[in-house]
Write a protein that holds these residues in place. Sequence first.
Motif: not given
Length: 513
Positions: A301, A356, A358-362, A462, A466, A469
């Motif tokens: 992140r 969660t 892999s989701l962009p939001s914290y 990158t 991935e 994650t």
Amino acid sequence: MTTANAPAPVRAGRREWLALGVLVMVVLLLTIDGTVLYLAVPSLTADIDPSATQLLWIGDIYSFVLAGLLITMGNLADRIGRKRLLLIGSGAFGVASVAAAFASDPETLIAARALLGVAGATLMPSTLSIVRAMFTDAGQRTRAIAIWSAGATAGAAVGPLVGGVLLENFWWGSVFLINVPIMLLVLVAGYLLLPESRGGSEQPVDLVSSALSILAIVPLVYAVKHWVGTGFDGSVPAGAAIGLLAGWAFLRRQTRLSFPLLDVSLFRVPAFAGAVIANTLSIFAFLGLLFFFSPYLQLVREYGPLKAGLAELPSTIASLAVIVLIGVLVARLGTGRAIGAGLATGALGLAGLGLTASLPSYWGLGAFLVVLGLGIGVSMTLSTDAVVTAVPKERAGAASSIAETGYELGGALGIAVLGSIQGAVYRAELDLPAALSPADTATVRESLAAAVVTVTDDGAVTAAREAFTTAVQTTSFIAAAILAVSAVVAWRVIPSTTTETGEGHVHARTSDP
């Protein structure tokens, strides 16, 4: 077991509560020291260039040594004096911290971390057994142990925050150097405030049992770590065989000694045995998660050290909130069911982190960190209380050492097993560009930290992020499954009889099966 024939308890006063503050300071620092290094992994890697195996040893040698020596040191504290051993250990911990802070190569840092483990082993069982000696009133003792447990849990969680603040402003060695002024304060305040207490035996510690306890723990942990992290070779069955044989010899010897290091009969008490297992599995999942979660926040992140520490703060706050909730939970559910509920809640938190990651939001991560902190805080607090109140007062140091051995061994195994699984999944999931040079391919496969620092191919970095994650998600689900199984065991095995105290706090009393 109960203490119905014991003298009437004396309620603790201001001096005892101030002394509790000193003990919480010690355990907070020790558990911070177990996790504060995680955030320093990227800068440490760039500075002294440890291999992946050396990096794992830097992370877990501290807990390995602690786990191996805690049984011995708990018994030694009962014999020579818990305050005396705590003050000796405080001084030694400060000296070892200086050595770690200025280590110039991986080997020196590993050795310094091992010395920190030796010093820490003199401190951990002394803190909890002194709490037991100072607080004889059941309600006050439950509250004091809850505060002590919150310090231990919060220390593990707040370590990354402390590390983040330091690493934003200083070099990685500062995470060790901060120990020195705190230990000086402990030496002075501890000398003035802490009472001296001992167990009933004047017999010397059995050195053969001490050696066997170390041989039982360290080779087994090494075998697991090496198999999962490096692969199966001759050292795996050799290490496992040495550990199992030493463990069998240790337990056999304990049944024949008049003054054993480990009273194996304690494990016939469901409250004791179940609580030790719950304590061990809680910290297995929690510290195993933190070992790779902090690098995930920084390297995937791209949070700075301070931001990563703040991102983990919800679990710290939740673990502290347990002090307020614990009495209500035991009143409603009883000790065993409350521990089981805590473990189940922790499992939910770990599964949510996996979903969660892999989701962009914290925000999803933050919410499930709260769930995890609550669950681990409840299970650790109540399991520790059950351990130290299930034995006679004169065996408090020995019982405390068993609880702390479970804590440290669980943490060491969590780092070794979950950290190694995470590394194996990371390497298996890598999908690197075909044109990447062999040197860069080897660097990326070594670790994500090394890839981010040295590899210039954006596609390779990158792909590494991935894969990392995916590895975090897989390992979180495995840890969640372990906690879910342990929740069922705790619910069914640990007794849940409760008794209200005069203060409105609840003290769980266990009876023999």
